[in-house]
Design a protein around this motif. Structure first.
Motif, PDB file in Angstrom:
ATOM      1  N   LEU A  36     -54.131  89.734  29.855  1.00  0.00           N
ATOM      2  CA  LEU A  36     -52.970  89.745  30.169  1.00  0.00           C
ATOM      3  C   LEU A  36     -52.400  88.425  30.811  1.00  0.00           C
ATOM      4  O   LEU A  36     -51.394  88.030  30.437  1.00  0.00           O
ATOM      5  N   GLU A  38     -51.906  84.826  31.031  1.00  0.00           N
ATOM      6  CA  GLU A  38     -52.038  83.760  30.176  1.00  0.00           C
ATOM      7  C   GLU A  38     -52.608  82.487  30.894  1.00  0.00           C
ATOM      8  O   GLU A  38     -53.168  81.799  30.265  1.00  0.00           O
ATOM      9  N   LYS A 166     -51.487  95.120  20.531  1.00  0.00           N
ATOM     10  CA  LYS A 166     -50.813  95.924  21.557  1.00  0.00           C
ATOM     11  C   LYS A 166     -51.881  95.935  22.708  1.00  0.00           C
ATOM     12  O   LYS A 166     -51.425  96.348  23.731  1.00  0.00           O
ATOM     13  N   ASN A 184     -51.387  99.497  31.339  1.00  0.00           N
ATOM     14  CA  ASN A 184     -51.361  98.199  30.797  1.00  0.00           C
ATOM     15  C   ASN A 184     -49.581  97.949  30.691  1.00  0.00           C
ATOM     16  O   ASN A 184     -48.723  98.366  30.127  1.00  0.00           O
ATOM     17  N   PRO A 185     -49.262  97.020  31.679  1.00  0.00           N
ATOM     18  CA  PRO A 185     -47.732  96.639  31.635  1.00  0.00           C
ATOM     19  C   PRO A 185     -47.136  96.311  30.522  1.00  0.00           C
ATOM     20  O   PRO A 185     -46.004  96.312  30.027  1.00  0.00           O
ATOM     21  N   ARG A 186     -48.133  95.572  29.384  1.00  0.00           N
ATOM     22  CA  ARG A 186     -47.787  95.311  28.288  1.00  0.00           C
ATOM     23  C   ARG A 186     -47.639  96.335  27.146  1.00  0.00           C
ATOM     24  O   ARG A 186     -47.166  96.119  25.897  1.00  0.00           O
ATOM     25  N   TRP A 187     -47.908  97.343  27.422  1.00  0.00           N
ATOM     26  CA  TRP A 187     -48.205  98.470  26.349  1.00  0.00           C
ATOM     27  C   TRP A 187     -46.751  99.119  26.175  1.00  0.00           C
ATOM     28  O   TRP A 187     -46.224  99.281  27.159  1.00  0.00           O
TER      29      TRP A 187
END
Ligand code: M6P
Ligand code: ZN
Length: 187
Positions: A36, A38, A166, A184-187
């Motif tokens: 997550l 980067e 994902k 997961n905040p990116r999910w």
């Protein structure tokens, strides 16, 4: 009938090495896009540590046969996120798998294609049943190598695609000195 020859091998329970196995090494640079944070990823990439090694004894991809492999998942974090294996569905999605903890501590994240997630803590002796259709990723939540054995159908194969894009719906982080499994905040 052309029978295959049975054999036994001895896993080194301290190092996870299986003599005669094919060795696969995954470094941080092989896992771009997986973590997550980067910025933390780029920073740690300067050292490009080994994240995990796999020692696999694999057969031809035929129905009915079995493969087995040990994984040595090193301790470490990218930002708050603990080191993990890439994680995969099986290419033949209905194939199941068994994991058994050998050394160190961690757990397995599992997930259905619809995103239902499950976290199963693992320590030496823990056996985890991975049912058909569930993606699976292991996570090292400790400070020593987390070593485990996996046994899986020879024709299962690996499907990394959707996990690479994902990730899992949950992530495993260290916060306030505790291991937490959070959305997961990116999910
Ligand atoms: C286990 C098994 C292997 C797998 C390995 C690493 O040993 O499930 O099939 O390859 O873990 O996991 P991944 O392939 O997700 O990187
Ligand atoms: Zn698998």
């Amino acid at each position: 009938m052309d029978y295959k020859t049975p054999f036994g091998v001895k896993i080194d329970l301290e190092t996870g090495v299986i003599p005669g196995a094919n060795k696969l090494v995954r470094r941080l640079s092989d896992m771009r896009g997986y973590f997550l944070d980067e910025k933390a990823y780029e920073e740690l990439l300067k050292e490009d540590p080994i994240v995990y090694e796999v020692y696999a004894i694999e057969q031809e991809e035929k129905e009915g046969d079995l493969n087995f492999a040990t994984t040595v998942l090193y301790p470490g974090k990218v930002g708050k996120e603990f080191f993990f294996t890439k994680g995969h569905y099986h290419a033949k999605a209905d194939r199941a798998e068994i994991y058994c903890g050998i050394k160190g501590r961690g757990g397995m994240l599992l997930q259905t294609p619809e995103g239902e997630a499950k976290w199963i803590p693992m320590e030496p002796g823990t056996v985890v049943y991975v049912p058909p259709y569930w993606a699976h990723r292991t996570v090292n939540t400790g400070n020593e190598p987390f070593i485990f054995l996996a046994i899986y159908p020879a024709d299962a194969g690996h499907d990394y695609g959707s996990i690479k894009e994902k990730g899992f719906s949950k992530i495993v982080i260290e916060e306030d000195g505790e291991v937490k499994v959070v959305d997961n905040p990116r999910w």
